[in-house]
Design a protein around this motif. Structure first.
Motif, mmCIF file in Angstrom:
data_model
loop_
_atom_site.group_PDB
_atom_site.id
_atom_site.type_symbol
_atom_site.label_atom_id
_atom_site.label_comp_id
_atom_site.label_asym_id
_atom_site.label_seq_id
_atom_site.Cartn_x
_atom_site.Cartn_y
_atom_site.Cartn_z
ATOM 1 N N THR A 175 9.157 -3.127 1.227
ATOM 2 C CA THR A 175 8.600 -4.087 2.180
ATOM 3 C C THR A 175 7.089 -4.186 1.984
ATOM 4 O O THR A 175 6.449 -5.016 2.579
ATOM 5 N N THR A 176 6.541 -3.287 1.174
ATOM 6 C CA THR A 176 5.120 -3.195 0.837
ATOM 7 C C THR A 176 4.229 -2.856 2.024
ATOM 8 O O THR A 176 3.013 -2.817 1.912
ATOM 9 N N LYS A 177 4.830 -2.561 3.185
ATOM 10 C CA LYS A 177 4.019 -2.102 4.333
ATOM 11 C C LYS A 177 3.811 -0.597 4.164
ATOM 12 O O LYS A 177 4.782 0.162 4.126
ATOM 13 N N VAL A 187 -1.491 -11.793 10.950
ATOM 14 C CA VAL A 187 -2.337 -10.898 11.732
ATOM 15 C C VAL A 187 -1.483 -9.983 12.618
ATOM 16 O O VAL A 187 -1.778 -8.799 12.776
ATOM 17 N N GLN A 188 -0.413 -10.564 13.177
ATOM 18 C CA GLN A 188 0.436 -9.765 14.061
ATOM 19 C C GLN A 188 1.107 -8.641 13.286
ATOM 20 O O GLN A 188 1.210 -7.513 13.758
ATOM 21 N N ASP A 189 1.577 -8.974 12.066
ATOM 22 C CA ASP A 189 2.219 -7.971 11.230
ATOM 23 C C ASP A 189 1.221 -6.866 10.878
ATOM 24 O O ASP A 189 1.557 -5.679 10.903
ATOM 25 N N ALA A 190 -0.010 -7.282 10.581
ATOM 26 C CA ALA A 190 -1.046 -6.306 10.239
ATOM 27 C C ALA A 190 -1.303 -5.355 11.402
ATOM 28 O O ALA A 190 -1.418 -4.136 11.222
ATOM 29 N N CYS A 201 -3.291 -2.450 -4.931
ATOM 30 C CA CYS A 201 -4.613 -2.490 -5.571
ATOM 31 C C CYS A 201 -5.411 -3.750 -5.244
ATOM 32 O O CYS A 201 -6.616 -3.780 -5.449
ATOM 33 N N HIS A 202 -4.718 -4.801 -4.821
ATOM 34 C CA HIS A 202 -5.414 -6.062 -4.554
ATOM 35 C C HIS A 202 -5.305 -6.418 -3.080
ATOM 36 O O HIS A 202 -4.207 -6.620 -2.567
ATOM 37 N N SER A 203 -6.456 -6.521 -2.424
ATOM 38 C CA SER A 203 -6.435 -6.946 -1.027
ATOM 39 C C SER A 203 -6.323 -8.465 -0.982
ATOM 40 O O SER A 203 -6.513 -9.162 -1.978
ATOM 41 N N GLN A 204 -5.971 -8.965 0.196
ATOM 42 C CA GLN A 204 -6.028 -10.410 0.450
ATOM 43 C C GLN A 204 -6.701 -10.596 1.799
ATOM 44 O O GLN A 204 -6.082 -11.075 2.757
ATOM 45 N N MET A 205 -7.940 -10.181 1.876
ATOM 46 C CA MET A 205 -8.664 -10.248 3.145
ATOM 47 C C MET A 205 -10.160 -10.202 2.834
ATOM 48 O O MET A 205 -10.695 -9.163 2.443
ATOM 49 N N ILE A 206 -10.793 -11.368 2.939
ATOM 50 C CA ILE A 206 -12.225 -11.427 2.642
ATOM 51 C C ILE A 206 -12.981 -11.243 3.944
ATOM 52 O O ILE A 206 -12.853 -12.040 4.874
ATOM 53 N N ARG A 207 -13.736 -10.156 4.011
ATOM 54 C CA ARG A 207 -14.469 -9.872 5.248
ATOM 55 C C ARG A 207 -15.755 -10.701 5.293
ATOM 56 O O ARG A 207 -16.267 -11.115 4.254
ATOM 57 N N PHE A 247 2.490 -9.331 5.895
ATOM 58 C CA PHE A 247 1.099 -9.594 5.531
ATOM 59 C C PHE A 247 0.784 -8.788 4.262
ATOM 60 O O PHE A 247 1.424 -7.764 4.004
ATOM 61 N N LEU A 248 -0.190 -9.243 3.483
ATOM 62 C CA LEU A 248 -0.517 -8.523 2.241
ATOM 63 C C LEU A 248 -2.021 -8.250 2.152
ATOM 64 O O LEU A 248 -2.633 -8.452 1.110
ATOM 65 N N TRP A 249 -2.600 -7.813 3.243
ATOM 66 C CA TRP A 249 -4.048 -7.612 3.257
ATOM 67 C C TRP A 249 -4.471 -6.436 2.390
ATOM 68 O O TRP A 249 -5.602 -6.379 1.935
#
Lengths: 59, 731
Positions: free
Chosen positions: B140-142, B217-220, B571-577, B601-603
């Protein structure tokens, strides 16, 4: 952010459960004596533990 | 159950008389040591396996050639490593310590021998299937909740079996007072059950694939509410319970302050559950939720350090024993590591510290202080103390245990110091600008710069494993020279119960009725099921907040599932702060509305590779093709493994319709009847990519996996860049 409600509810259920457990433990006189329980766990009446301990001392 | 097992062993025990003196008789019984021994063997075995897989992961990061075939790439190996260490090594360690100490603290045999055995074998079986499924790419990658839904259900069932066995033992105890360790065990059972059930909520598409019930966001938020509390209630509270039992036992002196231990317990469990959002600082999570996480994380330092000091001060006036006794040495370093990790945790929860630490290897160093120092060393200490007792002998070699201690300690230092260094280096390089206002370093430079630290980390890990192997040898010789005592005789008077029966405290009624207890426990567990419905109702209101953000096309959705299968998010985020260096490097900062169709989510939590949130359209299709086939060809020095099988494998589209239907039932607004035209839609999009690749002289069939993955990568983050013509100013 509706899921926050779910998490807050879950967290509250857990926390309130613990609160109830806390009240129960106080009412059940669990904490009347906060000294002997810490001593009591050191005394096991089985022989093996004592044997092992005495062996350690002998060495 | 009790009498059946105790009578044959002690035939001389007085006949049971019913009456008003019932509670005062001395009862004879025996402790079940077999289950403790079995869990101890499993702890040792899975510990070694988990560490070796960790070493493989470390080598893969320093040398990509250690990525063997599609089953042993870093993405899959890493989740096998974390799961093996947490749930197999520490999990079995918890059960070893609980099954030993609970019986003695309650002056009672375990509630049911059958449940004990069932618990043991079912847990080992789950571990085997978990490892296999993760290597197969069913994830599930979580993080720390990667297992797919059939295994999640199995875990929940076995966990409840453990809980019933534990609560049953507590109810039939012969010691009125519940020692503080037992309270920690209870909190562990209750909270892990709730966390696991809530976070694992998913809609199955097939036996090996499901979509999270929560999106974006909710999943995160759910995931890190779980993730943080898994650290709290799987790696911390049970081990604190073990600490409160085994440290006083090993030192043969009472805990420094029993009163402090009680305050420690109640304060810790009340505060921990709210600290999760500190994993999502500066993300698209609402600000107030981030602050909630920060504030509670800061408060946590008080109970954590209270517990650590309570453990260390137990040895006041007895530090000479630490010099001689390797068991105590391990425990002292464990407690010190616990203190360091729980000081660092609140510090990392400051938003301005987190701005530097997040997505770097600093996090990896932080968790390894906890895992190697706190959990690892406490487990080793416990095993060195326990095994001679179970085998009625003394430890084969104190000297070897001391060697293990020093090699292990050096191993920890050689692991964490380079990785802290790597984390700080990464962060400083990511954030550095030239005087002209451009980013100073390419992302790849920040990777190659820290490779020497990765070599040292692998060396530190090797030392740690050598130490563990020395322990295995030492314990093996200890077992050889001893004689196992499966049934340990004990006797204790039953608790006086007359008082309660008169007063009729409601709890005393249930205490004597295991069946009713089972019933009520099931009800309690079903509450978890009821909670399931709440999010389902909430899904309807989960509407996109950005009009331009549209659902994934079927091909992109399949590509996304490949991204999940290969665990790219490791290794790869998907969340630009919203920091200048991140928006300069990756593009516009991420917004909550962009993730409404992301299940899961895949942050991510670490940037070993660059962020991919706005990857779409940056590079031509052919670049992605070449990059996946041989990453070094497009990015010299890259440590990414090659994914050549994506080019060879045909994309499995047998589930696509069901996936779209599942998404529809989760509220994703695909047009009505869309599920019937998915194959047409996919073929059309795939053909476009195939033609694009052909322009750059790359011949590939349109039905290959790589096509779907490219489709997904090219879609990433592009929606918000599109402008709906109706919003353009009219001329």
């Amino acid at each position: 952010m509706q899921v926050l409600i779910v998490l807050v509810v879950c967290s509250l259920i857990v926390a309130l459960g613990f609160l109830a457990a806390f009240f129960w433990s106080v009412k059940d006189n669990q904490y009347d004596d906060t000294y002997t329980p810490s001593m009591r766990i050191l005394f096991d009446d089985n022989e093996i533990a004592q044997k092992a301990d005495s062996k350690e001392i002998q060495k | 159950m009790e009498n059946q097992t105790s009578n044959p062993i002690t035939p001389e025990s007085p006949p049971q008389k019913k009456g008003k003196w019932e509670g005062l008789q001395l009862e004879h019984f025996s402790y079940d040591n077999t289950i403790v021994r079995n869990f101890a063997y499993a702890t040792t075995f899975w510990g070694l396996v988990g560490m070796l897989v960790g070493l493989l992961a470390a080598l893969q990061m320093s040398h990509p050639m250690f990525n063997f075939t599609e089953y042993f790439t870093f993405g899959r190996v890493r989740s096998v490593h974390t799961n093996a260490v947490i749930f197999a090594f520490v999990g079995n360690g918890i059960f070893t310590g609980v099954y030993y100490s609970l019986q003695r603290l309650c002056k009672a045999r375990m509630f049911s021998d059958f449940l004990s055995k069932l618990h043991f074998w079912a847990w080992q079986l789950i571990i085997v299937f978990a490892a296999l499924s993760l290597f197969m790419g069913y994830t599930t990658t979580k993080e720390y909740a990667e297992l797919e839904w059939p295994l999640d259900i199995a875990i929940a069932v076995v966990w409840v079996i453990f809980g019933i066995n534990m609560m049953g033992t507590i109810i039939k105890r012969r010691e009125q007072h519940l020692y503080v360790a037992i309270w920690f065990y209870i909190a562990t059972f209750v909270t892990v059950a709730v966390l696991h059930i809530v976070n694992s909520m998913a809609l199955p598409v097939s036996f090996t694939k499901s979509y999270s019930l929560y999106a974006g966001v909710q999943d995160a938020l759910v995931q890190w509410w779980y993730g943080h509390n898994a650290v709290a209630f799987f790696l911390t509270t049970p081990y604190l319970g073990l600490m409160y039992y085994f440290v006083p036992k090993a030192a043969n002196r009472p805990v420094y302050s029993y009163r402090l231990s009680i305050i420690h317990y109640w304060a810790l469990i009340f505060i921990y559950i709210w600290a999760g959002p500190h994993h999502l600082l500066y993300t698209a999570l609402p600000d107030w939720a981030q602050w909630l996480g920060t504030v509670f994380s800061l408060m946590l330092i008080a109970p954590s350090w209270g517990g650590m000091l309570n453990g260390l001060l137990t040895l006041r006036g007895a530090w000479d024993k630490v010099r001689e006794n390797p068991v105590l040495k391990f425990m002292v370093v464990a407690l010190t590591s616990y203190g360091m990790a729980t000081f660092e945790g609140p510090m990392l929860s400051f938003k301005n510290v987190n701005a530097i630490s997040h997505y770097t290897d600093w996090t990896i160093a932080h968790v390894h202080v906890g895992a190697l120092g706190w959990n690892g060393f406490l487990t080793f200490g416990m095993l060195y103390w326990l095994m001679p007792r179970l085998f009625s002998t003394k430890l084969f070699s104190t000297k070897l245990a001391n060697v293990h201690f020093w090699i292990g300690t050096l191993g920890i230092l050689f692991y964490v110091i380079p990785i802290y260094w790597a984390g700080w280096t990464q962060s400083l390089m990511w954030k550095e600008f030239t005087p002209a206002g451009f980013l100073k370093y390419e992302f790849l430079e920040t990777v190659t710069q820290i490779l020497p630290m990765y070599y040292m980390r692998a060396f530190g890990g090797t030392l740690y494993i050598i130490g563990a192997l020395i322990m295995v040898y030492n314990i093996f010789k200890t077992i050889k020279q001893g004689r196992f005592v499966p049934e340990e005789k004990a006797s204790a008077p039953a608790i006086k119960v007359q008082e309660k029966e008169k007063g009729g405290h409601w709890h005393s009624w249930i205490e004597k009725r295991p069946l009713q207890l089972l019933f009520w426990s099931t009800i309690a567990i079903l509450i978890g099921g009821i909670i399931e419905f709440v999010p389902t109702f909430l899904i309807r209101s989960n509407v996109p907040t950005i009009a331009a953000v549209k659902p994934y096309t079927p091909l992109e959705l399949e590509g996304r599932d490949l991204y999940i299968r290969e665990n790219c998010a490791v290794c790869h985020s998907q969340m630009i702060r919203p920091f200048r260096d991140e928006t300069e490097r990756y593009g516009d900062y991420s917004k909550a509305g962009e993730f409404v169709y992301d299940r899961p989510f895949l942050w991510g939590s670490k940037r070993t590779g660059p962020d991919l949130q706005r990857e779409g359209g940056k590079m031509p299709d052919s670049w992605h093709f070449n990059h996946m086939y041989d990453p070094q060809s497009t990015s010299p020095g890259s440590i990414m493994p090659p994914y050549y099988w994506l080019i060879e494998n045909q994309l499995n589209t047998s589930l696509t319709e069901r996936k779209i239907e599942a998404m529809q039932s989760l509220g994703v607004p695909y047009p009505k009847g869309f599920e019937k035209q998915v194959h047409e839609d996919m073929a059309k999009q795939a053909k476009g990519i195939q033609e694009n690749l052909a322009k750059d002289n790359i011949e590939v069939k349109a039905d290959r996996e790589i096509i779907a993955l490219i489709a997904y990568l090219q879609r990433l983050g592009t929606d918000v860049k599109k402008v709906d013509p109706q919003y353009l100013p009219k001329k």
